[in-house]
Design a protein around this motif. Structure first.
Motif, short mmCIF file in Angstrom:
data_model
loop_
_atom_site.label_atom_id
_atom_site.label_comp_id
_atom_site.label_asym_id
_atom_site.label_seq_id
_atom_site.Cartn_x
_atom_site.Cartn_y
_atom_site.Cartn_z
N LEU A 1 -10.40 -5.32 7.50
CA LEU A 1 -9.49 -5.79 6.46
C LEU A 1 -8.10 -5.18 6.60
O LEU A 1 -7.12 -5.78 6.18
N ALA A 2 -8.01 -4.00 7.20
CA ALA A 2 -6.72 -3.34 7.35
C ALA A 2 -5.96 -3.82 8.58
O ALA A 2 -4.74 -3.67 8.64
N VAL A 3 -6.63 -4.40 9.55
CA VAL A 3 -5.97 -4.78 10.80
C VAL A 3 -4.89 -5.85 10.63
O VAL A 3 -3.77 -5.67 11.13
N PRO A 4 -5.13 -6.97 9.94
CA PRO A 4 -4.07 -8.00 9.85
C PRO A 4 -2.77 -7.51 9.22
O PRO A 4 -1.69 -7.76 9.79
N PRO A 5 -2.80 -6.81 8.07
CA PRO A 5 -1.50 -6.35 7.54
C PRO A 5 -0.79 -5.35 8.46
O PRO A 5 0.44 -5.39 8.59
N VAL A 6 -1.55 -4.50 9.12
CA VAL A 6 -0.93 -3.54 10.03
C VAL A 6 -0.32 -4.25 11.23
O VAL A 6 0.78 -3.90 11.68
N LEU A 7 -1.01 -5.26 11.76
CA LEU A 7 -0.45 -6.03 12.87
C LEU A 7 0.84 -6.74 12.47
O LEU A 7 1.81 -6.76 13.23
N ILE A 8 0.85 -7.31 11.29
CA ILE A 8 2.07 -7.99 10.81
C ILE A 8 3.20 -6.98 10.67
O ILE A 8 4.34 -7.24 11.08
N PHE A 9 2.90 -5.82 10.10
CA PHE A 9 3.92 -4.79 9.96
C PHE A 9 4.45 -4.34 11.32
O PHE A 9 5.65 -4.16 11.50
N CYS A 10 3.55 -4.19 12.29
CA CYS A 10 3.97 -3.76 13.63
C CYS A 10 4.75 -4.84 14.36
O CYS A 10 5.58 -4.53 15.22
N LEU A 11 4.50 -6.10 14.04
CA LEU A 11 5.29 -7.17 14.64
C LEU A 11 6.70 -7.19 14.05
O LEU A 11 7.66 -7.52 14.75
N ILE A 12 6.82 -6.83 12.79
CA ILE A 12 8.13 -6.78 12.15
C ILE A 12 8.91 -5.55 12.62
O ILE A 12 10.09 -5.63 12.92
N LYS A 13 8.24 -4.41 12.67
CA LYS A 13 8.86 -3.14 13.09
C LYS A 13 8.14 -2.63 14.34
O LYS A 13 7.16 -1.90 14.24
N PRO A 14 8.58 -3.00 15.55
CA PRO A 14 7.87 -2.63 16.77
C PRO A 14 7.74 -1.13 17.00
O PRO A 14 6.82 -0.68 17.67
N GLY A 15 8.61 -0.34 16.45
CA GLY A 15 8.52 1.11 16.61
C GLY A 15 7.31 1.71 15.94
O GLY A 15 6.89 2.83 16.25
N ALA A 16 6.69 0.97 15.03
CA ALA A 16 5.53 1.47 14.30
C ALA A 16 4.31 1.63 15.21
O ALA A 16 3.38 2.36 14.87
#
Length: 106
Positions: free
Chosen positions: A71-86
Motif C-alpha cells: 500500500l505504501a509503494v504507489p504513493p512513494v513511487l509517485i513522490f519519487c517521480l516528482i522529486k527524483p532526488g528522493a
C-alpha cells in the motif's frame, strides 16, 4: 478447460505464461527476426518475459511481504517521480526496512 486453468495456483499459471513468453522471445531472436529490438511487439515480449520469469521465481518471497508495504509503494513511487532526488533516501530506507523486518513463520 477454463475451470481447470483458473483452479491452478497463481504461481503455476505465472510459470506457464512466463515459459511460453520466454519461448516466443527465444524463437523471435533466433529464427524470425534479424533485429528484434526494432520490432515493437517482439521487443515487448523480449523485455516482459524475463520479468515474469523472475516474478515466478520470487513468488514465495513476494507473498511474505506485508500488505502495508504494497500500500505504501504507489504513493512513494509517485513522490519519487516528482522529486527524483528522493531516490537517494527511499532506496536505502526501504532495503533496511525489508532486511530488519521479522519474517513470517510458516
Amino acid at each position: 478447460m477454463r475451470e481447470y486453468w483458473f483452479n491452478l495456483p497463481m504461481r503455476t499459471r505465472l510459470g506457464v505464461v512466463s515459459s511460453l513468453l520466454l519461448g516466443v522471445a527465444v524463437l523471435s531472436i533466433v529464427l524470425w527476426t534479424r533485429d528484434p529490438v526494432h520490432h515493437k511487439p517482439l521487443n515487448s515480449v523480449i523485455r516482459f518475459a524475463p520479468i515474469l520469469f523472475l516474478l515466478w521465481l520470487a513468488w514465495a518471497d513476494l507473498r511474505s511481504i506485508p500488505i502495508w508495504f504494497w500500500l505504501a509503494v504507489p504513493p512513494v513511487l509517485i513522490f519519487c517521480l516528482i522529486k527524483p532526488g528522493a531516490w537517494l533516501v527511499v532506496i536505502p530506507v526501504t532495503l533496511c526496512a525489508l532486511f530488519v523486518m521479522p519474517k513470517k513463520m510458516k
